[in-house]
Scaffold this active site. Structure first.
Site, PDB file in Angstrom:
ATOM      1  N   PRO A  15      -4.128   3.967  -2.820  1.00 25.59           N
ATOM      2  CA  PRO A  15      -5.271   4.428  -2.021  1.00 25.59           C
ATOM      3  C   PRO A  15      -4.904   4.452  -0.540  1.00 25.59           C
ATOM      4  O   PRO A  15      -4.027   3.714  -0.100  1.00 25.59           O
ATOM      5  CB  PRO A  15      -6.325   3.364  -2.294  1.00 25.59           C
ATOM      6  N   SER A 263      -3.556  -6.000   5.844  1.00 25.81           N
ATOM      7  CA  SER A 263      -2.914  -5.531   4.620  1.00 25.81           C
ATOM      8  C   SER A 263      -3.957  -5.112   3.596  1.00 25.81           C
ATOM      9  O   SER A 263      -5.143  -5.405   3.723  1.00 25.81           O
ATOM     10  CB  SER A 263      -2.021  -6.623   4.050  1.00 25.81           C
ATOM     11  N   LYS A 264      -3.455  -4.448   2.577  1.00 28.13           N
ATOM     12  CA  LYS A 264      -4.347  -3.953   1.528  1.00 28.13           C
ATOM     13  C   LYS A 264      -5.129  -5.084   0.874  1.00 28.13           C
ATOM     14  O   LYS A 264      -6.220  -4.897   0.382  1.00 28.13           O
ATOM     15  CB  LYS A 264      -3.539  -3.192   0.473  1.00 28.13           C
ATOM     16  N   ARG A 265      -4.548  -6.258   0.853  1.00 24.48           N
ATOM     17  CA  ARG A 265      -5.190  -7.387   0.165  1.00 24.48           C
ATOM     18  C   ARG A 265      -6.257  -8.066   1.042  1.00 24.48           C
ATOM     19  O   ARG A 265      -7.125  -8.759   0.528  1.00 24.48           O
ATOM     20  CB  ARG A 265      -4.154  -8.456  -0.206  1.00 24.48           C
TER      21      ARG A 265
END
Ligand code: GLU
Length: 507
Positions: A15, A263-265
């Site tokens: 994504p 970050s993505k997390r």
């Protein structure tokens, strides 16, 4: 200035992160400001990292955000195709050109051999680089006799084509945000440009496409700055120095505490989305939240993103897309990372929601009502929205702030009951019912007059009546002004709720 042509060139490896949306936004603003063109190019040369659904996600995210393209993978254009895997045939000739002019070479080292070298260097606390210092000891067309190279190629063995980085040369990158950046070429390695499976790598495909698509400015994230010296070299090696785009590397988006890249997390861990739209990982099924589904308005999302790394130099914080286009300038993009701030994201959304008209808010609330099978008229929803327009931060708050307009109280807040419901309250409210019954028409003004007369007659304060009344109507001590609310809910429902309160609320 040459014709402005900029591109957003994501890889469909998952994504799109909000940092990517910001890169697209700055490119879009730049293109619009200079009446240029904005292109969406999909860089999918690394097929090993391909994630199904990612390309559609990118297109949908940008469209939801209001970022429009003039050319691209989804709309075509004069430089089509705009997806690198569909352009596969184009790159080979440029790899050959570099081989012919001696700025690239074939390398035949196997992955196992290179892995062995990497580990060997690591064991000596050194880092192996395929480059000026090591290439002459390795298996490539610079070290092998010409006929052996020919034989290997004709046998169809796996090979790669590597760029031949010059030994100790200062490479200069002119960056519109960072100024002059110089790098000693000894720090670079002989990156792979092309593989025998017929696929270019990112570096070659990116430079070739920017050249062929007549890109004037490369505006991209700071993580690509280390690649820029190689790209400058490739423009030179391919003889395109005069057509080289200008570079602008955007600052990183940082975690809210400033400690490292967002970050993505981070998002779902820290309680805010890092993706524009909800994303379900096709492999693990893991769901990451999105701004759209969390109830942000695209215009608030964009305004918030625009300010993560840029500011207009004035106090003004609310900018429509058109205003951003006219105010935006690369010179005002900061060099240092921008900290993500969830409070600010909320602030922006609240500002945009409260500026909306009751009709616009009703459009946002209606789908929620439909989901809950609440049947009502548009007119009623608009009247409700007029009363709660500045009470919602996110779209779902429109419902949280208005549910009692649509549903009778299911329970009564115990704390509020304990505080305001007295032994004499039921009798007082019963008497007040007849006052309301005679308020005709049942509009704010007449309710107000009748209520004032009543409290005066009873010799009590307004609060003594209003607080229990609110509890009976809403179920707690929240909500907009009582008179407004009663007028909107209407006489019958109000009387019914007061009666229900009298019979159900117990001290
Ligand atoms: N494909 C690269 C990415 O995924 C593009 C970098 C660039 O804009 O040159 O971000």
């Amino acid at each position: 200035m040459r014709e402005v042509r900029v591109r957003f060139a994501p890889s469909p490896t998952g994504p799109l992160h909000i940092g990517g949306v910001r890169t697209a936004l700055y490119n879009y603003l730049f293109a619009r400001k200079y009446n240029g063109k904005f292109i969406l190019r999909i860089e999918d040369t690394d097929q090993g990292r391909f994630v199904p659904g990612a390309e559609q996600y990118i297109v949908e995210s940008l469209s939801w955000s209001g970022i429009q393209f003039d050319e691209g993978v989804h709309i075509g254009g004069p430089f089509a195709p705009y997806k690198q895997s569909d352009r596969k045939e184009i790159y080979h000739q440029y790899a050959l050109q570099l081989l012919q002019n001696g700025t690239a070479y074939y390398a035949f080292d196997t992955p196992e051999e290179l892995d062995f070298l990497r580990k060997d260097y690591e064991s000596r606390k050194e880092t192996f680089q395929y480059g000026p210092q090591t290439r002459m000891g390795l298996k490539n067309s610079l070290t092998l006799p010409e006929n052996e190279v020919k034989t290997l190629l004709s046998e169809g063995v796996h090979y790669v084509i590597r760029v031949k980085i010059p030994d100790h040369e200062t490479i200069t990158v002119h960056d519109l945000i960072r100024g002059v950046v110089t790098v000693d070429s000894a720090l670079l390695d002989d990156k792979v440009l092309y593989k025998s499976d017929g696929m270019p790598t990112y570096h070659l495909a990116n430079v070739v496409d920017d050249y062929l698509m007549k890109i004037s400015h490369v505006i991209r994230g700071e993580e690509w700055l280390p690649s820029a010296p190689l790209h400058v070299l490739l423009y030179r090696f391919l003889g395109w120095e005069n057509e080289m785009p200008e570079f602008a590397h955007l600052p990183l988006l940082l975690k809210p505490d400033g400690n490292g890249k967002l970050s993505k997390r981070d998002g779902d861990r820290l309680g805010f989305p890092v993706f524009p739209l909800r994303w379900t990982d096709p492999k693990s099924g893991e769901v990451s939240s999105g701004y759209r589904e969390s109830g942000y308005l695209p215009e608030a999302f964009i305004n918030m993103l625009a300010f993560l790394g840029w500011n207009p130099g004035t106090e003004k914080e609310l900018f429509s897309m058109d205003e951003l286009v006219s105010e935006f300038s690369i010179e005002r993009v900061s060099k240092s990372g921008a900290k993500f701030d969830v409070e600010k994201a909320h602030w922006y959304n609240h500002q945009y929601i409260s500026k909306k008209s009751p009709a616009e808010l009703a459009e946002l609330l209606l789908p929620i009502l439909n989901e809950k099978n609440i049947e009502t008229s548009i007119d009623y929803v608009e009247q409700v929205c007029a009363l709660i327009h500045d009470r919602a931060v996110l779209i779902p708050d429109l419902w949280k702030q208005s549910d009692f307009f649509f549903l009778d109280p299911q329970s009564y807040d115990e704390k509020v009951v304990a505080k305001i419901w007295k032994a004499e309250t039921p009798a007082l409210l019963a008497e007040y019912i007849s006052v309301l019954e005679s308020a005709d028409p049942f509009i704010k003004e007449s309710i107000e007059v009748a209520t004032k007369d009543f409290v005066q007659l009873k010799g009590i304060g307004m609060g003594q009546l209003m607080n229990p009344l609110r509890l009976a109507v809403v179920g707690t001590n929240a909500g907009p002004g009582m008179m407004d609310m009663m007028a909107v809910i209407g006489k019958d429902f109000i009387l019914q709720r007061i009666r229900q309160g009298i019979s159900k609320i117990k001290i």
